[in-house]
Design an enzyme around this catalytic site. Structure first.
Site, PDB file in Angstrom:
ATOM      1  N   LEU A  68       0.852  -1.182   0.000  1.00 50.39           N
ATOM      2  CA  LEU A  68       0.000   0.000   0.000  1.00 50.39           C
ATOM      3  C   LEU A  68       0.889   1.233   0.000  1.00 50.39           C
ATOM      4  O   LEU A  68       1.885   1.289   0.707  1.00 50.39           O
ATOM      5  CB  LEU A  68      -0.897   0.019   1.240  1.00 50.39           C
ATOM      6  CG  LEU A  68      -2.097  -0.926   1.245  1.00 50.39           C
ATOM      7  CD1 LEU A  68      -2.809  -0.834   2.592  1.00 50.39           C
ATOM      8  CD2 LEU A  68      -3.066  -0.573   0.136  1.00 50.39           C
ATOM      9  N   ASP A  69       0.539   2.239  -0.818  1.00 53.73           N
ATOM     10  CA  ASP A  69       1.310   3.476  -0.870  1.00 53.73           C
ATOM     11  C   ASP A  69       1.268   4.186   0.476  1.00 53.73           C
ATOM     12  O   ASP A  69       0.294   4.092   1.220  1.00 53.73           O
ATOM     13  CB  ASP A  69       0.734   4.424  -1.927  1.00 53.73           C
ATOM     14  CG  ASP A  69       0.939   3.874  -3.331  1.00 53.73           C
ATOM     15  OD1 ASP A  69       1.778   2.978  -3.484  1.00 53.73           O
ATOM     16  OD2 ASP A  69       0.264   4.349  -4.257  1.00 53.73           O
ATOM     17  N   SER A  70       2.332   4.934   0.777  1.00 50.27           N
ATOM     18  CA  SER A  70       2.372   5.674   2.040  1.00 50.27           C
ATOM     19  C   SER A  70       1.469   6.905   1.986  1.00 50.27           C
ATOM     20  O   SER A  70       0.838   7.272   2.970  1.00 50.27           O
ATOM     21  CB  SER A  70       3.810   6.095   2.353  1.00 50.27           C
ATOM     22  OG  SER A  70       4.343   6.864   1.294  1.00 50.27           O
TER      23      SER A  70
END
Length: 237
Positions: A68-70
């Site tokens: 998951l992207d930050s």
């Protein structure tokens, strides 16, 4: 009971754990950073001191089922709710999707995201088939909108949002993304928040989560079962 004896028993219990469980990833941290923090917490609780980062990774093996992207940002202009709802129909079912350049996919053994950060030229990967089981508009408050997506493995939400923007003759990107389900694990019922990252809590979570898999399944089967095409995400774009 002596402190050393307590640490030894905790370490024994920690290294005996094996299976799948769910944790909550807060906004602002990468998936890798969450795993590293979780590993440090568990090793510290077990009284295991590993100074070398490489040996620390080898001492306790923990992986994740999907990055998951930050963080991300988003924009959408001059689009009506009706326009958006009509476009979503084109992205439901079996579709072709080009993975984003900024991703964990690799070229010559290195992640594309790493090459991009170094400023190297990166070519887009070919479009590949992906599956979207459902895609619906939840909220529409220009310039933001919220989607609920149920998708299969190998699907990139960032590519979906970018493609939606292009289809509407504008641009769009993700502002927030929350994975609400992955395989049989749901955010509300199974994901352990940081205040519950302890050996005992994870042991209980493992027992509960592993019971979701019918019959006696080997760890090899878990690897294919987990990314089963039921990853639901809720995003604000």
């Amino acid at each position: 009971m002596a402190t050393g004896e307590l640490g030894s028993r905790s370490a024994e219990k920690l290294f005996s754990l094996s299976g799948l469980f769910a944790v909550y990833k807060p906004k602002g941290r990468t998936s890798a950073a969450v795993l590293n923090l979780l590993k440090e917490r568990l090793l510290a609780e077990a009284g295991v001191q590993v100074k070398d980062n490489k040996r620390k990774r080898q001492a306790l093996k923990i992986g994740h089922g999907g990055t998951l992207d930050s963080a991300a940002t988003g924009v959408l202009d001059q689009v009506t709710k009706s326009d958006l709802e009509n476009v979503l129909q084109k992205f439901t079912g079996d579709i072709m999707q080009v993975p984003p350049l900024y991703s964990a996919l690799k070229k010559d053994g290195e992640r594309l995201s790493t090459l991009m950060k170094r400023g190297e030229a990166v070519e887009a990967k070919p479009a590949r088939p992906v599956r979207v089981y459902s895609l619906s508009l939840q909220q529409f408050q220009p310039p933001l909108f919220t989607l609920d997506v149920e998708c299969g493995g190998g699907f990139y939400v960032r590519s979906l949002v970018s493609d939606i923007g292009k289809e509407l003759s504008t641009c769009a990107s993700i502002q927030e993304l929350t994975r609400t389900k992955h395989g049989p694990f749901t955010l509300e019922e199974h994901a352990l928040h940081e205040d519950r990252w302890t050996i005992d809590e994870i042991a209980r979570s493992l027992e509960h989560c592993m019971s979701l898999f019918p019959g006696e399944q080997s760890h090899k089967k878990f690897k294919t079962e987990l990314p089963a095409e039921t990853a639901v995400s809720r995003e604000d774009k």
